[in-house]
Design a protein around this motif. Structure first.
Motif, PDB file in Angstrom:
ATOM      1  N   ILE A 279       0.837  -1.202   0.000  1.00  0.00           N
ATOM      2  CA  ILE A 279       0.000   0.000   0.000  1.00  0.00           C
ATOM      3  C   ILE A 279       0.875   1.257   0.000  1.00  0.00           C
ATOM      4  O   ILE A 279       0.496   2.297  -0.535  1.00  0.00           O
ATOM      5  CB  ILE A 279      -0.937   0.004   1.227  1.00  0.00           C
ATOM      6  CG1 ILE A 279      -1.713  -1.309   1.331  1.00  0.00           C
ATOM      7  CG2 ILE A 279      -1.903   1.163   1.195  1.00  0.00           C
ATOM      8  CD1 ILE A 279      -2.638  -1.588   0.186  1.00  0.00           C
ATOM      9  N   ALA A 281       3.493   2.014  -1.691  1.00  0.00           N
ATOM     10  CA  ALA A 281       3.809   2.494  -3.036  1.00  0.00           C
ATOM     11  C   ALA A 281       2.635   3.279  -3.613  1.00  0.00           C
ATOM     12  O   ALA A 281       2.832   4.303  -4.272  1.00  0.00           O
ATOM     13  CB  ALA A 281       4.161   1.324  -3.943  1.00  0.00           C
ATOM     14  N   GLN A 282       1.406   2.846  -3.347  1.00  0.00           N
ATOM     15  CA  GLN A 282       0.231   3.568  -3.853  1.00  0.00           C
ATOM     16  C   GLN A 282       0.200   4.998  -3.317  1.00  0.00           C
ATOM     17  O   GLN A 282      -0.024   5.947  -4.066  1.00  0.00           O
ATOM     18  CB  GLN A 282      -1.064   2.858  -3.426  1.00  0.00           C
ATOM     19  CG  GLN A 282      -1.258   1.480  -4.035  1.00  0.00           C
ATOM     20  CD  GLN A 282      -2.516   0.788  -3.521  1.00  0.00           C
ATOM     21  OE1 GLN A 282      -3.289   1.358  -2.771  1.00  0.00           O
ATOM     22  NE2 GLN A 282      -2.705  -0.455  -3.928  1.00  0.00           N
ATOM     23  N   ASN A 285       3.117   7.204  -4.707  1.00  0.00           N
ATOM     24  CA  ASN A 285       2.842   7.625  -6.082  1.00  0.00           C
ATOM     25  C   ASN A 285       1.795   8.730  -6.125  1.00  0.00           C
ATOM     26  O   ASN A 285       1.903   9.669  -6.914  1.00  0.00           O
ATOM     27  CB  ASN A 285       2.377   6.434  -6.920  1.00  0.00           C
ATOM     28  CG  ASN A 285       3.551   5.575  -7.361  1.00  0.00           C
ATOM     29  OD1 ASN A 285       4.702   5.935  -7.161  1.00  0.00           O
ATOM     30  ND2 ASN A 285       3.251   4.435  -7.943  1.00  0.00           N
TER      31      ASN A 285
ATOM     32  N   ARG B 274       9.436   5.726 -11.000  1.00  0.00           N
ATOM     33  CA  ARG B 274       8.113   5.570 -10.434  1.00  0.00           C
ATOM     34  C   ARG B 274       8.003   4.193  -9.802  1.00  0.00           C
ATOM     35  O   ARG B 274       8.471   3.203 -10.360  1.00  0.00           O
ATOM     36  CB  ARG B 274       7.073   5.705 -11.543  1.00  0.00           C
ATOM     37  CG  ARG B 274       5.718   5.967 -10.993  1.00  0.00           C
ATOM     38  CD  ARG B 274       4.771   6.474 -12.050  1.00  0.00           C
ATOM     39  NE  ARG B 274       3.433   6.483 -11.483  1.00  0.00           N
ATOM     40  CZ  ARG B 274       2.979   7.447 -10.702  1.00  0.00           C
ATOM     41  NH1 ARG B 274       3.741   8.460 -10.408  1.00  0.00           N
ATOM     42  NH2 ARG B 274       1.753   7.384 -10.202  1.00  0.00           N
ATOM     43  N   LEU B 275       7.377   4.131  -8.635  1.00  0.00           N
ATOM     44  CA  LEU B 275       7.254   2.852  -7.937  1.00  0.00           C
ATOM     45  C   LEU B 275       6.199   1.990  -8.599  1.00  0.00           C
ATOM     46  O   LEU B 275       5.146   2.471  -8.998  1.00  0.00           O
ATOM     47  CB  LEU B 275       6.855   3.085  -6.482  1.00  0.00           C
ATOM     48  CG  LEU B 275       7.913   3.667  -5.564  1.00  0.00           C
ATOM     49  CD1 LEU B 275       7.323   3.856  -4.181  1.00  0.00           C
ATOM     50  CD2 LEU B 275       9.120   2.762  -5.476  1.00  0.00           C
ATOM     51  N   VAL B 277       3.221  -0.601  -8.392  1.00  0.00           N
ATOM     52  CA  VAL B 277       2.157  -0.666  -7.388  1.00  0.00           C
ATOM     53  C   VAL B 277       1.403  -1.980  -7.512  1.00  0.00           C
ATOM     54  O   VAL B 277       1.186  -2.465  -8.615  1.00  0.00           O
ATOM     55  CB  VAL B 277       1.175   0.517  -7.599  1.00  0.00           C
ATOM     56  CG1 VAL B 277      -0.063   0.347  -6.770  1.00  0.00           C
ATOM     57  CG2 VAL B 277       1.850   1.823  -7.260  1.00  0.00           C
TER      58      VAL B 277
END
Lengths: 419, 335
Positions: A279, A281-282, A285, B274-275, B277
């Motif tokens: 979660i 990373a969400q 971002n 960018r990661l 997800v």
């Protein structure tokens, strides 16, 4: 890489100190201070993310809160978007403390004198009948209020003039601060604790709007929906309560609330620490997307060095209330200067078994000293692997050793100060 | 499937644990099987709610029942089935032959007894040592885990120790009776990275010296990569992948393991702009699982994943995965 020199400074902090007094003994005497933040200086440029890392108890959260004036800083200057929020001038701070004291006394004096006067007038029957007494009491209350409101600015003007301090140099009082608040917001660590369980999502996101703007009910609701879209929450959930959401979604509610007033600067205090890896990373971002879209500036506080490497443009490393190193992200992670930064980076376990076998670890001995009784000299001298004699004597100066790289360490005394 | 060269000290088969709540049953652990070889360190990774702690707690009867109920399974430990052992037998094993280290040392140490008392308790109860012998051994143990001035610190209370030192005390207590198996449940999660590094180094040293088998539960892939021999990846109450540490990190087979490895940013090496997800949320675990728990978030999901719950399929030497999709061919497995 981020070109610092081209940018406008949005936040500028100089010599920020935040001490929490310790009172001990029967008489509750002031016997010491917990020096949570002890002379911290940094700038944040418009549109960038400054990462603030350190171990628990190093003062990074306190620093973030003090910058937003959620605490009354002990000393130091905080300029956000051109407005001074603390005390650039030490003299101003002293006068302000005096003004506080005098103001309190004057308010009480006005109230007690007025009350005594009314009682005396009543007793000597100079005031008779209900109406004159009511009016007299009201007059006393109004006078007390005026004294409490105006004493501060009167003292600022009088004392300031005699000490040569202009009125602008005083920190804003609570009212002035309130007007500045919309430009600076905060996202908290624990979305469970920072959202009121008895308010719906719409109430939570809309609260800053009703506090700081004059939107009508309809405009307000539209803005709430807009914000929910922005952070990726379904509009249909506007009337639900925080406990109906998962951790990641709750954090989105917290972010929407922070965005409500179009702030320029957001302090993110460990926004992902309470979330699961998948979660995190969400949310990161989302924060990045919002930054690009809205041109936000972040102070990103975290103990997770790998996440900070991902999100930050520049990184400050804190140890025991002080920033020991501040550098552009790539420089810091590839070539850390300060021994503490080196140890901290090498302590992060990499999810790669091969690199573990090759890793040349610096393992620090011992624990962090107490911030109420920091060691003499450099704060890190008790655990530093490359400690020298001078470190036990003199606290190293925080200075620029090459362009954009600041270090507080005696190992870098020989390098010329850049610029 | 589970062929180990060394004899296993702990063998768990088809363990199933259910919590009964007002809103129905929560299937926290579903048919979990694993074994632990003598002297090895088994890492168990998974998100919160994936059932890693509940699995370990069920093994030695530490879950309060109700609401918990161990519904099925077999736990072989030293020729005994722990799930069918009575409370007395379990008590003789817990703390003596199986040691436990919990996540938060502040809540698992008793604040009103000094550390010496808490260290000597298992020694006197399980090993029947006299008070003076127990004290001597307690000092030895504190020295073993690297607490300076051990003799004097026996009299100190937990609050007088720092977080890292408290975790060292917990480890000393767990090691007190020379256990064959040490179960460590997120022992470094509450600690700072520099202190975590100290504890990890200590554990590596103790393993060399004492040679016990360790189960190390964590959500931190980095920690696992550094210390484990073999890894168990759990998701939604099930084991989704199991394999030797190098093999698993170099060649992950389950879409969840692969995604997990891609979502974490690194401190060293290349930095992703960018990661990646994993979309969506972890599953709710209500009701008997009849399908793959990861299918809603899985980029490779196919119709079969919603009809059958994949079983563990061997994909290499002691490496198995519970998935119908084969990353090497990019197609469904023929099973």
């Amino acid at each position: 890489m981020f070109d610092a020199s081209q940018q406008r400074k949005l936040v500028s902090v100089r010599g920020l100190k935040m001490y929490f007094p310790i009172y001990t003994g029967l008489l509750r005497r002031h016997t010491g201070d917990v020096k949570a933040v002890d002379g911290v200086s940094f700038d944040i440029y418009e549109g960038e993310t400054l990462g603030l890392v350190g171990e628990s108890g190093c003062g990074k959260s306190t620093c973030g809160r003090a910058v937003l004036r959620l605490y009354e800083p002990t000393e130091g200057s905080i300029i956000i978007d051109g407005k001074e929020l603390a005390w650039d001038n030490i003299e101003a701070r002293r006068i302000s403390d005096q003004a506080d004291r005098i103001g309190r006394w004057a308010t009480w004096a006005a109230f007690l004198l007025g009350a005594a006067l009314v009682i005396w007038l009543g007793a000597t029957e100079m005031l008779t009948g209900a109406w004159p007494i009511v009016i007299a009491v009201l007059a006393v209350l109004v006078a007390t209020y005026l004294v409490s409101r105006l004493s501060r600015s009167v003292i600022y003007r009088l004392r300031g003039a005699s000490e040569g301090v202009s009125v602008d140099e005083f920190a804003p009082d609570d009212r002035a601060l309130r007007r500045i608040r919309p430009t600076m917001q905060m996202v908290f660590q624990d979305p469970q604790a920072s959202l009121n369980p008895r308010m719906t999502v719409a109430d939570i996101i809309g609260e800053p709007l009703s506090e700081h703007s004059n939107k009508t009910g309809k405009e307000r609701l539209n803005r709430i929906y807009e914000l929910m879209d922005e952070v990726g929450l379904n509009r249909d959930f506007a009337n639900r309560y925080p406990h109906e959401f998962s951790g990641g979604q709750r954090q989105r509610i917290g972010i929407a609330r922070a965005l409500a007033l179009n702030p320029k600067f957001i302090v993110c205090d460990e926004p992902i620490a309470a979330l699961d890896v998948s979660i995190q990373a969400q949310v990161v971002n989302l924060l990045e997307d919002l930054q690009t879209e809205l041109g936000l500036t972040y102070l990103f506080i975290s103990h997770d060095l790998s996440m900070v490497r991902h999100i930050a443009d520049r990184v400050a490393v804190m140890y025991l209330g002080k920033i020991v190193e501040l550098a552009p992200r790539d420089g810091l992670y590839e070539d850390p200067h300060h021994p503490y930064t080196k140890a901290l980076l090498s302590a992060v376990p990499e999810p790669d078994p091969v690199s573990h076998d090759e890793a040349n670890r610096v393992i620090l001995q011992g624990d962090v000293p107490s911030p109420s009784n920091p060691p003499k000299g450099c704060n890190f001298c008790t655990r530093c692997p490359s400690v020298m004699d001078i470190c036990h004597q003199i606290d190293p100066e925080f200075r620029e050793v090459s362009a954009g790289r600041f270090v507080a360490c005696h190992l870098f005394n020989d390098t010329q100060t850049a610029g | 499937m589970l062929d180990g060269a060394k004899p296993s000290v702990l063998d768990v088969k088809d363990l199933k644990t259910v919590f009964k709540t007002r809103r129905g049953e929560v299937h926290a652990v579903n048919n979990v099987s694993f074994h632990l070889e003598a002297g090895e360190l088994l890492g168990v990774v998974g998100e919160s709610g994936s059932g890693k702690s509940v699995t370990m707690m069920s093994l030695i009867g530490l879950l309060p029942s109700p609401p918990a109920e161990v519904r099925n399974g077999q736990v072989n430990f030293g020729g005994m089935d722990l799930l069918r052992a009575d409370e007395d037998q379990l008590r003789a094993i817990r703390g003596a032959r199986i040691g436990f280290v919990f996540q938060d040392p502040m809540t698992s140490l008793n604040p009103v007894f000094n550390v010496g008392f808490q260290l000597m308790e298992p020694l006197r109860k399980h090993m029947g040592l006299s008070k003076s012998k127990a004290r001597k051994r307690a000092v030895e143990l504190l020295e073993l885990v690297g607490i300076p001035d051990a003799q004097r610190r026996l009299k100190d209370f937990p609050h007088q120790f720092s977080g890292g030192m408290r975790q060292r005390v917990m480890i000393a207590i767990a090691l007190a009776c020379d256990p064959e198996v040490l179960i460590a449940d997120e022992p470094t999660t509450a600690l700072d990275v520099t202190i975590q590094a100290q504890i990890l180094e200590l554990v590596a040293e103790l393993r060399k010296k004492l040679g016990m088998a360790i189960v190390w539960i964590t959500h931190d892939l980095g920690v696992i990569a550094g210390i484990a021999d073999r890894v168990l990846v759990m998701y939604g109450g099930q084991v989704v992948e199991q394999g030797p540490v190098r093999e698993l990190f170099a060649n992950p087979k389950h879409p969840y393991t692969r995604a997990l490895l891609e979502t974490v940013p690194h401190v060293r090496g290349a930095r992703a702009e960018r990661l990646k997800v994993i979309q969506g949320q972890p599953p709710m675990l209500s009701g008997q699982p009849t399908a793959c728990p990861f299918r809603d978030r899985c980029p490779e999901a196919m119709p079969r994943c919603a009809q059958e719950n994949p079983w563990r399929i061997s994909v290499g030497h002691s490496h198995d995965v519970a998935c119908f999709w084969d990353p090497d061919t990019g197609e469904a497995r023929d099973v």
